[in-house]
Design a protein around this motif. Structure first.
Motif, PDB file in Angstrom:
ATOM      1  N   GLU A 173       0.807  -1.211   0.000  1.00  0.00           N
ATOM      2  CA  GLU A 173       0.000   0.000   0.000  1.00  0.00           C
ATOM      3  C   GLU A 173       0.849   1.273   0.000  1.00  0.00           C
ATOM      4  O   GLU A 173       0.413   2.323  -0.473  1.00  0.00           O
ATOM      5  CB  GLU A 173      -0.934   0.001   1.207  1.00  0.00           C
ATOM      6  N   ASP A 174       2.040   1.216   0.539  1.00  0.00           N
ATOM      7  CA  ASP A 174       2.863   2.415   0.702  1.00  0.00           C
ATOM      8  C   ASP A 174       3.329   3.008  -0.615  1.00  0.00           C
ATOM      9  O   ASP A 174       3.678   4.199  -0.680  1.00  0.00           O
ATOM     10  CB  ASP A 174       4.078   2.103   1.583  1.00  0.00           C
ATOM     11  N   ASN A 175       3.374   2.212  -1.660  1.00  0.00           N
ATOM     12  CA  ASN A 175       3.903   2.686  -2.944  1.00  0.00           C
ATOM     13  C   ASN A 175       2.820   3.026  -3.960  1.00  0.00           C
ATOM     14  O   ASN A 175       3.094   3.131  -5.156  1.00  0.00           O
ATOM     15  CB  ASN A 175       4.852   1.640  -3.540  1.00  0.00           C
ATOM     16  N   VAL A 176       1.575   3.198  -3.483  1.00  0.00           N
ATOM     17  CA  VAL A 176       0.456   3.520  -4.379  1.00  0.00           C
ATOM     18  C   VAL A 176       0.042   4.971  -4.157  1.00  0.00           C
ATOM     19  O   VAL A 176      -0.098   5.423  -3.014  1.00  0.00           O
ATOM     20  CB  VAL A 176      -0.748   2.595  -4.123  1.00  0.00           C
ATOM     21  N   THR A 177      -0.126   5.712  -5.231  1.00  0.00           N
ATOM     22  CA  THR A 177      -0.555   7.109  -5.153  1.00  0.00           C
ATOM     23  C   THR A 177      -1.796   7.316  -6.021  1.00  0.00           C
ATOM     24  O   THR A 177      -2.086   6.508  -6.915  1.00  0.00           O
ATOM     25  CB  THR A 177       0.555   8.059  -5.614  1.00  0.00           C
ATOM     26  N   ALA A 178      -2.515   8.423  -5.755  1.00  0.00           N
ATOM     27  CA  ALA A 178      -3.703   8.762  -6.536  1.00  0.00           C
ATOM     28  C   ALA A 178      -3.946  10.259  -6.420  1.00  0.00           C
ATOM     29  O   ALA A 178      -3.350  10.943  -5.574  1.00  0.00           O
ATOM     30  CB  ALA A 178      -4.918   7.977  -6.048  1.00  0.00           C
TER      31      ALA A 178
END
Length: 418
Positions: free
Chosen positions: A54-59
């Motif tokens: 989850e830490d490497n996902v952006t939006a």
């Protein structure tokens, strides 16, 4: 809700009323709160953790981040399935002043966030992704609830952080746990704050043709009341027969693995298997019987249908069924589930020919009707699911006056290595 969705729900509920089998439903989340929310609503999902980083996902926004993470979780689980299922991925993000906050991870970060949140309001976004492999439909939805926080003191924040709870939850708080007193109000769906919006999930399921009641645990064909459960053991041979059955089952088990007993009842046989050194979990549909089993197997029993087990594929070393198959109208769903959850080389140990054994013991002729635990029938059907007969033994029933005790056959099927 739209007329189209209403029509879908009505059609799906009609299918359930006609006897449609409960779909395989998977929760792609490790959240205990989400699992408990579904359980409290009558749904026992199979849990498969996605492993998404989850830490490497952006939006572009906190809400879209929650929806993206939910989608990635569902897709990761679907990618590793070898059979059809309906998979739910969820993820939550707290938004304050346009900034999204997930799990803090450390006490220092949690303390900082709680100080920034106190006396203020935020929006808890929970992304939902439902992927139905049968229809190939993927639905991505977002539910958002406004949360108002109390003006916590520094001492309250320090004490709360010390419990460890805020370190592992989105936004550093819970509404259903130790953090509940620190939430002064919400605007929207309470369950969404816990981690899954039940009304939204119901609508999503309807869009893929699954009515909410289809996920409820199937009621047993007959139920024991508390009085019947309390006297069940003594009317079925008590400890004497349980010890004999357990010793025979034990002789056919591989040893050292995870054993699941179907229709565990009061847990009397399972407890004897534990005494012989086995790790045993039990499932049953009767809540009255399970109240007794919980005493014998604390923490290792669950309400579940033998035809829809709450375990992932190839997770079990051995499945045991003592005096179950003769009660069924059709043993195929149970055999299919046994084959699904057994690891390659795992074993299925079951009693067989129970009715015939009792008839022979009392001097009667064999029954005309072959039932579901008749050995020839069982061998033929088990073969269809990759289960091969490779062991057998017997154990005696209790002595009853002048009537010779029945001798019960016990057989072992082994799951193919493929």
């Amino acid at each position: 809700m739209s007329t189209a969705v209403d029509s879908t729900v009505e059609a799906a509920e009609s299918a359930v009323a006609a006897g449609k089998q409960r779909p395989r439903f998977i929760l792609a989340s490790a959240s205990p709160a989400r699992l408990q929310t579904l359980r409290d609503a009558g749904v026992e999902p199979e849990v498969i953790v996605s492993g998404v980083d989850e830490d490497n996902v952006t939006a572009e926004s906190p809400g879209e981040l929650a929806r993206t993470l939910a989608t990635l979780k569902a897709r990761a689980v679907v990618a590793n399935l070898d059979d059809h299922a309906t998979v739910l991925g969820c993820d939550s993000v707290l938004e304050i002043d346009g900034v999204g906050y997930g799990k803090p991870g450390t006490a220092e970060v949690a303390r900082e966030r709680l100080r920034a949140m106190r006396g203020r309001s935020g929006i808890l976004h929970t992304g939902h992704c439902l992927f139905d492999t049968t229809t190939r439909h993927e639905l991505r939805e977002l539910a958002s609830t406004t949360v108002h926080f109390a003006d916590l003191t520094d001492d309250e924040i320090d004490a709360y952080v010390a419990t460890g709870e805020p370190l592992v939850v989105a936004g550093s708080f819970t509404v259903d746990g130790l953090g509940g007193p620190f939430v002064t109000g919400i605007e929207g769906d309470y369950h969404n704050v816990v981690g899954v919006s039940l009304p939204l999930l119901r609508r999503m399921l309807a869009e893929v043709g699954i009515p909410w009641p289809a996920l409820w645990q199937t009621p047993p064909p007959f139920e024991y009341d508390e009085a019947e459960a309390a006297r069940y053991d003594e009317t079925r041979g008590g400890t004497e027969r349980a010890q004999a059955a357990a010793a025979a089952v034990h002789s056919l088990l591989p040893g050292g693995g995870r054993v699941v007993e179907l229709a565990v009842g009061t847990g009397i046989v399972a407890a004897e298997l534990v005494a012989l050194g086995n790790l045993v979990h039990g499932v049953d549909l009767s809540t009255a019987m399970l109240r007794h089993a919980k005493v014998r197997l604390p923490g290792h029993v669950a309400v579940a249908d033998a035809g829809r087990l709450p375990f992932g594929d190839r997770r079990c070393d051995a499945i045991v069924a003592v005096w179950l198959l003769h009660l069924l109208e059709d043993s195929d769903p149970v055999l299919a589930e046994v084959a699904r959850v057994l690891r390659p080389g795992g074993v299925f140990v079951t009693t067989t020919e129970k009715t015939e054994s009792s008839r022979y013991a009392s001097g009667r002729t064999p029954a005309d009707r072959r039932i579901q635990d008749a050995l020839p029938h069982l061998i033929a059907r088990a073969t269809q699911y990759g289960l091969t007969l490779d062991g057998a033994t017997t154990f005696p029933g209790p002595t009853k006056g002048t009537v010779p005790p029945a001798t019960y056959p016990l057989v072992r099927f082994r799951r193919s290595l493929r």
